[in-house]
Design a protein around this motif. Structure first.
Motif, PDB file in Angstrom:
ATOM      1  N   LEU A   6       0.874  -1.166   0.000  1.00  0.00           N
ATOM      2  CA  LEU A   6       0.000   0.000   0.000  1.00  0.00           C
ATOM      3  C   LEU A   6       0.909   1.212   0.000  1.00  0.00           C
ATOM      4  N   LEU A   7       0.918   1.955  -1.100  1.00  0.00           N
ATOM      5  CA  LEU A   7       1.888   3.024  -1.312  1.00  0.00           C
ATOM      6  C   LEU A   7       1.180   4.359  -1.468  1.00  0.00           C
ATOM      7  N   SER A   8       1.602   5.346  -0.671  1.00  0.00           N
ATOM      8  CA  SER A   8       1.096   6.711  -0.830  1.00  0.00           C
ATOM      9  C   SER A   8       1.700   7.328  -2.078  1.00  0.00           C
ATOM     10  N   PHE A   9       0.920   8.218  -2.705  1.00  0.00           N
ATOM     11  CA  PHE A   9       1.414   8.935  -3.884  1.00  0.00           C
ATOM     12  C   PHE A   9       0.800  10.328  -3.870  1.00  0.00           C
ATOM     13  N   ASP A  10       1.619  11.351  -3.993  1.00  0.00           N
ATOM     14  CA  ASP A  10       1.157  12.745  -3.966  1.00  0.00           C
ATOM     15  C   ASP A  10       0.251  13.025  -2.774  1.00  0.00           C
ATOM     16  N   GLY A  11       0.619  12.483  -1.625  1.00  0.00           N
ATOM     17  CA  GLY A  11      -0.117  12.752  -0.390  1.00  0.00           C
ATOM     18  C   GLY A  11      -1.398  11.963  -0.217  1.00  0.00           C
ATOM     19  N   LYS A  12      -1.671  11.017  -1.108  1.00  0.00           N
ATOM     20  CA  LYS A  12      -2.881  10.202  -0.991  1.00  0.00           C
ATOM     21  C   LYS A  12      -2.484   8.755  -0.788  1.00  0.00           C
ATOM     22  N   ALA A  13      -3.084   8.148   0.246  1.00  0.00           N
ATOM     23  CA  ALA A  13      -2.760   6.761   0.589  1.00  0.00           C
ATOM     24  C   ALA A  13      -3.985   5.882   0.371  1.00  0.00           C
ATOM     25  N   PRO A  14      -3.773   4.642  -0.007  1.00  0.00           N
ATOM     26  CA  PRO A  14      -4.901   3.712  -0.142  1.00  0.00           C
ATOM     27  C   PRO A  14      -5.639   3.556   1.188  1.00  0.00           C
ATOM     28  N   LEU A  15      -6.957   3.441   1.101  1.00  0.00           N
ATOM     29  CA  LEU A  15      -7.812   3.203   2.263  1.00  0.00           C
ATOM     30  C   LEU A  15      -8.514   1.866   2.035  1.00  0.00           C
ATOM     31  N   VAL A  32      -6.820   5.192  -3.706  1.00  0.00           N
ATOM     32  CA  VAL A  32      -7.574   3.947  -3.885  1.00  0.00           C
ATOM     33  C   VAL A  32      -8.358   3.695  -2.598  1.00  0.00           C
ATOM     34  N   ALA A  33      -9.633   3.364  -2.727  1.00  0.00           N
ATOM     35  CA  ALA A  33     -10.440   2.987  -1.564  1.00  0.00           C
ATOM     36  C   ALA A  33     -11.147   1.670  -1.870  1.00  0.00           C
ATOM     37  N   VAL A  34     -11.068   0.732  -0.915  1.00  0.00           N
ATOM     38  CA  VAL A  34     -11.655  -0.599  -1.063  1.00  0.00           C
ATOM     39  C   VAL A  34     -12.667  -0.794   0.066  1.00  0.00           C
ATOM     40  N   GLY A  35     -13.903  -1.141  -0.298  1.00  0.00           N
ATOM     41  CA  GLY A  35     -14.987  -1.259   0.660  1.00  0.00           C
ATOM     42  C   GLY A  35     -15.036  -2.590   1.393  1.00  0.00           C
ATOM     43  N   LEU A  46      -3.568  -1.832  -8.491  1.00  0.00           N
ATOM     44  CA  LEU A  46      -4.570  -0.769  -8.512  1.00  0.00           C
ATOM     45  C   LEU A  46      -3.804   0.534  -8.343  1.00  0.00           C
ATOM     46  N   ARG A  47      -3.680   1.297  -9.439  1.00  0.00           N
ATOM     47  CA  ARG A  47      -2.825   2.486  -9.422  1.00  0.00           C
ATOM     48  C   ARG A  47      -3.673   3.739  -9.593  1.00  0.00           C
ATOM     49  N   GLY A  48      -3.937   4.378  -8.447  1.00  0.00           N
ATOM     50  CA  GLY A  48      -4.690   5.626  -8.421  1.00  0.00           C
ATOM     51  C   GLY A  48      -3.752   6.806  -8.276  1.00  0.00           C
TER      52      GLY A  48
END
Length: 189
Positions: A6-15, A32-35, A46-48
């Motif tokens: 799980l990698l942060s990118f431009d200040g956004k981290a996967p949830l 990226v957000a996974v429910g 999954l590359r957001g």
């Protein structure tokens, strides 16, 4: 999630919801957000990084699939996020790019869904199909081919089979979590 990246990118981290399963070897990058109850299987990416990816509840992204997004650009100022609803089935090695998969949509093995496409609920894109940019698969239809075209209406048995697939993958994810907990998750690459 041991063994997953799980990698942060431009200040956004996967949830990732605590009730979701992310298999070892999966890579989630950026927005990226996974429910809850959803599963991201082995070796998925999954590359957001340049837009967002949202996955609802009880959806599954099967082994080796790639989900990406499109950057904002002239003519598409917002770009194309990838929005995946609840109880969506995505087969092994699928390529999902800047599109919307509504609740209970189905994408077959090795299929490609391109920018600005939609697959409505209770609709199916067949294995190996390629849905070209801007196309929409209406509810209750099966599309196949490269490029994908309407083939036939789905039967009640087809729709029931897709719903059974959702339940199967939710239960299988629980079994994988239990197996990984018993054996200890493999170390990350």
């Amino acid at each position: 999630m041991d063994g997953a990246t799980l990698l942060s990118f431009d200040g956004k981290a996967p949830l990732v919801d605590p009730a979701a399963f992310v298999a070892p070897g999966a890579r989630l990058i950026g927005d990226v957000a996974v429910g809850p109850g959803s599963s991201i299987w082995y070796n998925c990416v999954l590359r957001g990084d340049v837009n967002r990816i949202r996955i609802g509840a009880r959806s599954n992204v099967q082994d080796g699939s790639v989900i990406h997004v499109e950057s904002p650009h002239p003519g598409a100022e917002a770009g194309h996020a990838t929005i995946i609803g609840d109880e969506v089935l995505i087969g092994h090695l699928a390529m999902i790019h800047g599109c919307r998969l509504h609740d209970r949509a189905f994408v077959g093995l090795g299929a490609i869904v391109m920018n600005d496409c939609e697959i409505e609920g209770d609709a199916m894109l067949a294995a190996g199909a390629m849905l070209t940019s801007g196309r929409r698969v209406p509810s209750g239809q099966l599309w196949a081919g490269r490029p994908a075209k309407y083939v036939r209406d789905l039967t009640l048995a087809d729709i029931e089979s897709m719903r059974a697939g959702v339940a199967h993958y939710a239960e299988l994810a629980e079994r994988h979590v239990a197996a990984l907990n018993r054996r200890g998750a493999p170390s990350a690459d």
